[in-house]
Design an enzyme around this catalytic site. Structure first.
Site, PDB file in Angstrom:
ATOM      1  N   SER A  48      -1.062   0.267   2.841  1.00  0.00           N
ATOM      2  CA  SER A  48      -1.992  -0.340   3.777  1.00  0.00           C
ATOM      3  C   SER A  48      -3.365  -0.524   3.108  1.00  0.00           C
ATOM      4  O   SER A  48      -3.447  -1.123   2.040  1.00  0.00           O
ATOM      5  CB  SER A  48      -2.081   0.512   5.044  1.00  0.00           C
ATOM      6  OG  SER A  48      -2.678  -0.202   6.096  1.00  0.00           O
ATOM      7  N   ASP A 201       3.572  -2.960   7.521  1.00  0.00           N
ATOM      8  CA  ASP A 201       2.812  -1.834   7.001  1.00  0.00           C
ATOM      9  C   ASP A 201       3.720  -0.722   6.446  1.00  0.00           C
ATOM     10  O   ASP A 201       4.603  -0.221   7.138  1.00  0.00           O
ATOM     11  CB  ASP A 201       1.953  -1.271   8.138  1.00  0.00           C
ATOM     12  CG  ASP A 201       0.838  -0.374   7.656  1.00  0.00           C
ATOM     13  OD1 ASP A 201       0.989   0.240   6.588  1.00  0.00           O
ATOM     14  OD2 ASP A 201      -0.183  -0.289   8.346  1.00  0.00           O
TER      15      ASP A 201
END
Length: 311
Positions: A48, A201
């Site tokens: 991320s 993610d």
């Protein structure tokens, strides 16, 4: 993974960076202190927001320049909303009829994410073009929605990983898309398509990719976890706060379980809780990361000098 034996050439030191949205700027303060004191990793990994920092650092972008870029992030205009007002109105109009059984489920009107992510990818592409030379091996983590596995994207020629992982060596042009994929918070950013995979993610399956570095052959790993520091100042005033705190606790426990067999050094800077668009507080996050790393320098040095436990 207990009993795992890396088959790759050993790296002296790895650096793993967690996610954290704009709070990821705290990684820059930590990196700045490490470099100032001669502590430079041989391989990096991120997920991320940590994937953005790790990929740019591995590419050779100086930390000082990353800090300046972060301070002006608001001007980059990275948010490209993908929910037109007419779509919201159509959804609201059709929903009562759906509840009465008179209409199809209106959820088909909604996009797979509120933000397209194209602007973020274009921004990353510009930064990558500025630094065409890769100086460090880098691994970033994403999650395959359909195959339900962690996809590790990197620059190593090959990588033998534990089950439920799939390694993909990236081509030069694929890095901006791969980093965007690692940042695609489900429901907020639309999934990124890469080699016929739908990726979101990486924190969905792995919030702190220190284990990937050990599996790649790192002898020691410094893992910077921005989620633990979030617990310090969070005031739970709404149900959203309660859900967010509960998920943070769950992710922290999962990360601790995943890394229980590995001798990483976990750093948890007390980065303040800030919103996704609170760009003005980025310098504060950087400074908190820096101050924390300076305070932890004796512990970091002790960890690096500690006799290594045989694998």
């Amino acid at each position: 993974m207990k009993g795992y034996r890396p088959v790759h050439r050993p790296f002296r030191l790895g650096l793993a960076l967690s996610g954290g949205s704009l709070r990821g700027a705290g990684h820059l303060g930590v990196l700045q202190v490490l470099e100032e004191h001669g502590i430079v990793p041989d391989i990096v990994a991120g997920v991320s927001a940590g994937a953005v920092v790790a990929a740019l650092y591995a590419r050779g972008m100086p930390v000082a320049e990353m800090i300046e870029e972060a301070k002006h992030l608001a001007k980059a205009r990275l948010i490209d909303w993908d929910v037109p007002l007419r779509t919201v109105l159509r959804f609201l109009l059709r929903y009562p009829f759906y509840r009465l059984g008179l209409s199809r489920n209106p959820k088909t009107l909604l996009p797979p994410g509120l933000i397209q992510g194209a602007r973020l990818e274009a921004y990353l592409h510009r930064l990558f073009l500025m630094y065409p030379r890769r100086s460090l091996p880098c691994l970033i983590s994403a999650t395959d929605l359909y195959h339900t596995e962690t996809v590790v994207l990197g620059s190593l020629p090959s990588l033998s990983l534990s089950p439920a992982h799939r390694y993909i060596r990236l081509g030069e042009h694929e890095w901006p898309r791969a980093v965007r994929a690692s940042c695609a918070l489900p429901g907020v950013f639309q999934p990124a398509r890469l080699r016929e995979r739908h990726l979101v993610d990486g924190a969905v399956r792995n919030t702190l990719p220190a284990d990937l570095l050990f599996q790649a052959g790192a002898r020691r790993v410094i893992a910077v976890d921005l989620h633990l520091g979030e617990l310090v100042d969070r005031n739970m005033k709404t149900f959203i706060d309660v859900i967010d705190r509960s998920l943070t606790l769950m992710f922290a426990d999962l990360a601790a379980l995943r890394l229980s067999s590995y001798p990483e050094l976990r750093l948890a800077p007390p980065i303040p809780d800030i919103g996704w668009t609170d760009f003005a507080r980025i310098p504060e996050c950087i400074e908190v990361g820096r101050a924390y790393a300076l305070h932890q320098l004796p512990l970091i040095r002790e960890y690096l000098q500690r006799p290594r436990t045989p694998a």
